[in-house]
Scaffold this active site. Structure first.
Site, mmCIF file in Angstrom:
data_model
loop_
_atom_site.group_PDB
_atom_site.id
_atom_site.type_symbol
_atom_site.label_atom_id
_atom_site.label_comp_id
_atom_site.label_asym_id
_atom_site.label_seq_id
_atom_site.Cartn_x
_atom_site.Cartn_y
_atom_site.Cartn_z
ATOM 1 C CB THR A 102 -0.950 -0.005 1.220
ATOM 2 O OG1 THR A 102 -1.946 -0.998 0.994
ATOM 3 C CG2 THR A 102 -1.613 1.331 1.428
ATOM 4 C CB THR A 132 4.971 9.622 9.514
ATOM 5 O OG1 THR A 132 5.339 9.470 10.879
ATOM 6 C CG2 THR A 132 5.813 8.654 8.693
ATOM 7 C CG ASP A 133 7.178 12.251 13.766
ATOM 8 O OD1 ASP A 133 6.712 11.130 13.509
ATOM 9 O OD2 ASP A 133 7.091 12.785 14.892
ATOM 10 C CD GLU A 134 6.544 6.209 13.434
ATOM 11 O OE1 GLU A 134 7.033 5.145 13.047
ATOM 12 O OE2 GLU A 134 5.557 6.272 14.169
ATOM 13 C CE1 TYR A 157 3.066 4.281 8.633
ATOM 14 C CE2 TYR A 157 4.471 5.150 10.382
ATOM 15 C CZ TYR A 157 3.451 5.326 9.457
ATOM 16 O OH TYR A 157 2.819 6.548 9.350
ATOM 17 C CE LYS A 161 3.361 7.716 5.268
ATOM 18 N NZ LYS A 161 2.058 7.955 4.556
#
Ligand code: NAD
Ligand code: DAU
Length: 351
Positions: A102, A132-134, A157, A161
């Site tokens: 995805t 995201t900040d990740e 994850y 991203k």
């Protein structure tokens, strides 16, 4: 000005707040919400606007190139706000491939469709990628993530991203696709799926179930009220510069254990329990694999350049959030039966 906007992932937590904001605030826009309705997608999140004349829901998968191209063509889409994703770090540890599918393949499928549809006239079009900040990794000192911080994702994850962010920028560079990216810190608020920390704790507190704190509870997250994230997305979509990245955050860092204690004391008051009663439910469990220690955003650029900042304090936002869950137990109960029970049993049994 009339616009035809495609919002992906609009039945999820953040997406539903973005869809609601745009449908209500911009009656002259047509808002098309494309969502595959995975376990995290829930049309109940949008009951209040589902009959609005400027709103259309399309059930489709962003990995389905034909379906995505059809929606863009049929609705004359001239702007995309892309939120659809697999979003839960714990699930990415047990099933990384669905995150690649995805978050990477799906995002590139969407980019391709936008590039093809817009290739003869890119002017005025915009592909907004919500990230995201990740992607910046894990902080081990007191520094903050800047837009220039090198990417260093640490979980499946965040790696997926990060890959999607790189593809968006690559399409900007190679095909001149007009884009903006934002990287936001942890959100909280209404309609948050109860597998994430805050709604899970509220639900367990309500049911007097153990409160599973990973490791020693010393990991730090920077929390932002979801409606403030939606307002930042609105600001960036309309006023952000093409090709730019904006960090979004609340300057609101909390150690997990302190946050859980705060929730316990709010719930003691709301549920008429003796002070300290709820905190007895705190249970330390096995840590998340590769658990990022600290995230903290420097949101100076969006404030300086676009005049955005959070509208409410954490204390106000958290109390509003708890009140929403206590007033919407039916919403919670619809989600926490069936597949959720199975997930919960498997995930927490191993800890
Ligand atoms: P969520 O998991 O609540 O919702 C995701 C939505 O995407 C769901 O409605 C789901 O049905 C849909 N979806 C999933 N796979 C799809 C597919 N293949 N095709 C079409 N739709 C699909 O996620 P969220 O927390 O609302 O996050 C939204 C976005 O914001 C994500 O891109 C996430 O990475 C990003 N983000 C989240 C946070 C946060 O704290 N939750 C913070 C920063 C950024
Ligand atoms: O920083 C932005 C990110 O925030 C988003 O990109 C993600 O989509 C979103 O899910 C969120 O990721 P986190 O991993 O930070 O959120 P989560 O709510 O899963 O966990 C928050 C912290 O709480 C984290 O340190 C792990 C811890 N935790 C979580 C759960 C579910 C616990 O201690 N116990 C739990 O049961």
């Amino acid at each position: 000005m009339q616009r035809n906007l495609l919002i992906t992932g609009g039945a999820g937590f953040i997406g539903s707040h973005v869809v609601r904001r745009f449908v209500n605030k911009y009656p002259q826009y047509r808002i098309i919400n494309l969502d595959a309705l995975t376990y995290a997608g829930n049309l109940e999140n949008l009951r209040d606007i589902e009959n609005a004349p400027n709103y259309t829901f399309v059930k489709a998968d962003i990995c389905d190139a034909e379906a995505v191209a059809k929606v863009i063509k049929e609705h004359g889409i001239d702007g995309i706000i892309h939120l659809a994703a697999e979003s839960h770090v714990d699930r990415s540890i047990t099933d990384p491939l669905s995150f690649v599918r995805t978050n990477v393949f799906g995002t590139v499928t969407l980019l391709n469709a936008a590039k093809e549809a817009w290739k003869s006239a890119m002017e005025g079009k915009r592909f907004y990628h919500v990230s995201t900040d990740e992607v910046y990794g894990s902080l081990h000192d007191d520094s903050l993530f800047l837009e220039t911080t090198p990417y260093d994702p640490q979980s499946p994850y965040s790696a997926s991203k990060a890959a999607s962010d790189h593809f968006v920028r690559a399409y900007g560079n190679t095909y001149k696709l007009p884009f903006v990216v934002s990287n936001c810190s942890n959100n909280y608020g209404s309609h948050h799926f109860p597998e994430k920390l805050i709604p899970l704790m509220i639900n367990n507190l309500r049911n007097s179930k153990p409160l599973p704190v990973y490791g020693k509870g010393e990991n730090v997250r920077d929390w932002l009220w979801v409606e403030d994230h939606a307002s930042a997305i609105d600001t960036i979509f309309h006023n952000g510069k093409n090709g730019e990245t904006y960090n979004i955050g609340g300057h609101n860092e909390w150690k997990n254990i302190d946050l859980v204690h705060l929730l316990c004391s709010i719930m003691d008051k709301k549920l008429g329990r003796a002070a300290g009663e709820s905190a007895k439910l705190i249970t330390y469990v096995t840590d998340r694999a590769g658990h990022d220690l600290r995230y903290a955003i420097d949101a100076g650029k969006i404030e300086r350049e676009l005049g955005w900042k959070p509208s409410i304090t954490f204390e106000v936002g958290l109390e509003r959030t708890v009140d929403w869950y206590l007033a919407n137990t039916e919403w919670l109960e619809h989600l926490t039966t069936g597949a959720y029970q199975q997930y919960y049993k498997e995930h927490y049994a191993q800890r």
